[in-house]
Design an enzyme around this catalytic site. Sequence first.
Site, short mmCIF file in Angstrom:
data_model
loop_
_atom_site.label_atom_id
_atom_site.label_comp_id
_atom_site.label_asym_id
_atom_site.label_seq_id
_atom_site.Cartn_x
_atom_site.Cartn_y
_atom_site.Cartn_z
N ARG A 174 1.06 -0.98 0.04
CA ARG A 174 -0.53 0.00 0.13
C ARG A 174 0.47 1.37 -0.35
O ARG A 174 0.95 1.85 0.61
CB ARG A 174 -0.72 0.17 1.39
CG ARG A 174 -1.60 -1.30 0.70
CD ARG A 174 -3.25 -1.15 -0.08
NE ARG A 174 -3.51 -2.14 -0.14
CZ ARG A 174 -3.22 -3.22 -0.81
NH1 ARG A 174 -2.02 -3.95 -1.11
NH2 ARG A 174 -3.58 -5.09 -0.43
N SER A 227 -10.12 -0.02 4.12
CA SER A 227 -9.22 -0.40 5.27
C SER A 227 -8.32 0.62 6.33
O SER A 227 -8.40 1.32 4.82
CB SER A 227 -8.22 -1.20 5.32
OG SER A 227 -9.00 -2.33 4.52
N GLU A 297 -3.42 3.12 6.90
CA GLU A 297 -3.98 3.01 5.13
C GLU A 297 -4.77 4.10 4.34
O GLU A 297 -3.96 4.90 3.88
CB GLU A 297 -4.96 1.79 4.69
CG GLU A 297 -4.77 1.93 3.19
CD GLU A 297 -5.23 0.17 2.67
OE1 GLU A 297 -5.11 -0.90 3.86
OE2 GLU A 297 -5.66 0.67 2.25
#
Length: 305
Positions: A174, A227, A297
């Site tokens: 990510r 998320s 994130e």
Amino acid sequence: MSWRTKSKLDWLRTLPGLAEEEPLDSRNSFGIGGPAEFFLELGKAEAIEKTIAGAKTREIPYLLLGAGTNLLIADRGVEGLVIRVVNRDFHVAGTRVRAAAGLKMMRLARIAADANLRGFEFAIGVPGTVGGAVYQNAGSWGKELSEVLVEADGFSPGSGKKTWTPIELKLGYRTSALREGALKGSLVVSATIQLDRGDGEEAKRLMAKLTRERNETQPIKTKNCGSVFKNPPGDSAGRLVQAAGLKGLREGKALVSQQHGNFIINEGGATADDVRRLIERIQAEVGRRFNMQLETEVELVGRWK
Ligand SMILES: Cc1cc2nc3c(=O)[nH]c(=O)nc-3n(C[C@H](O)[C@H](O)[C@H](O)COP(=O)(O)OP(=O)(O)OC[C@H]3O[C@@H](n4cnc5c(N)ncnc54)[C@H](O)[C@@H]3O)c2cc1C
């Protein structure tokens, strides 16, 4: 000292289509955040390149916006210029597909299946754009963009047009050099992916199955950002939040989902400050109980206090 000199404001106001104090809450999946001080929606790569080059030369802050599915925008909005990237063309050549940065990953997954290509089904779970996915090395169900990405065309103010390899992009979990590295502030114009020849109908069946599973396990129909936290190595952020007893925790109208611990839901009227406080409470409690630092994130952007 403020960057807002008369000559810079005059330059901004020459940009065709420029809006001022443009709401951004309707342009992100959380439905949260204050306005963009200046806002443009641009579909032509050359126009975006010229604009960010002009902003950079004049030291005007700018933010590139895709579908706004990985952002928490501050209640006081975003300083400077926000450019929403909406180039959406694509080209299929054999087993390779080049997709413009503004195309949605979900749409690209269907385009690939229609062309009888396999290996991109995982992208059906990513509601963001191709540009945001390169920035973030988006992934789902154990696969990520880096596994199929051949190269990305882009533009860096100062050094011009570039074609970046996955290695130059430094794609990680990510993250990329666009998010935290030498390419910060650069524009992704398009991405080329390499897929396998296969049965498109089978790809569509798999995508339907993945979508059903997601609908059962995640609060997809709510206002959220996917998320909130990255999974720590060998563990899952959702599991840690649940084990810490934090499902259902709330700050104002922001709520930790009962269905999935790594989702924060805007029940309607949540502020960015509500969400941020909730994030900080979760980080503190998970840190205290499991000695584990949860990293976000979701990206916090704009004018925070
Ligand atoms: C319900 C839901 C489920 C999700 N599931 C997943 C998942 O399974 N896997 C996953 O990885 N993510 C998931 N996400 C998060 C999100 O979809 C991805 O991170 C996506 O890649 C973000 O793309 P975006 O266009 O929305 O980017 P934005 O949120 O608009 O922007 C994110 C960052 O990307 C930068 N950016 C955007 N476009 C460009 C460009 N053209 N050039 C340079 N930088 C750019 C922005 O400046 C910003 O810093 C989910 C989100 C939601 C709401």
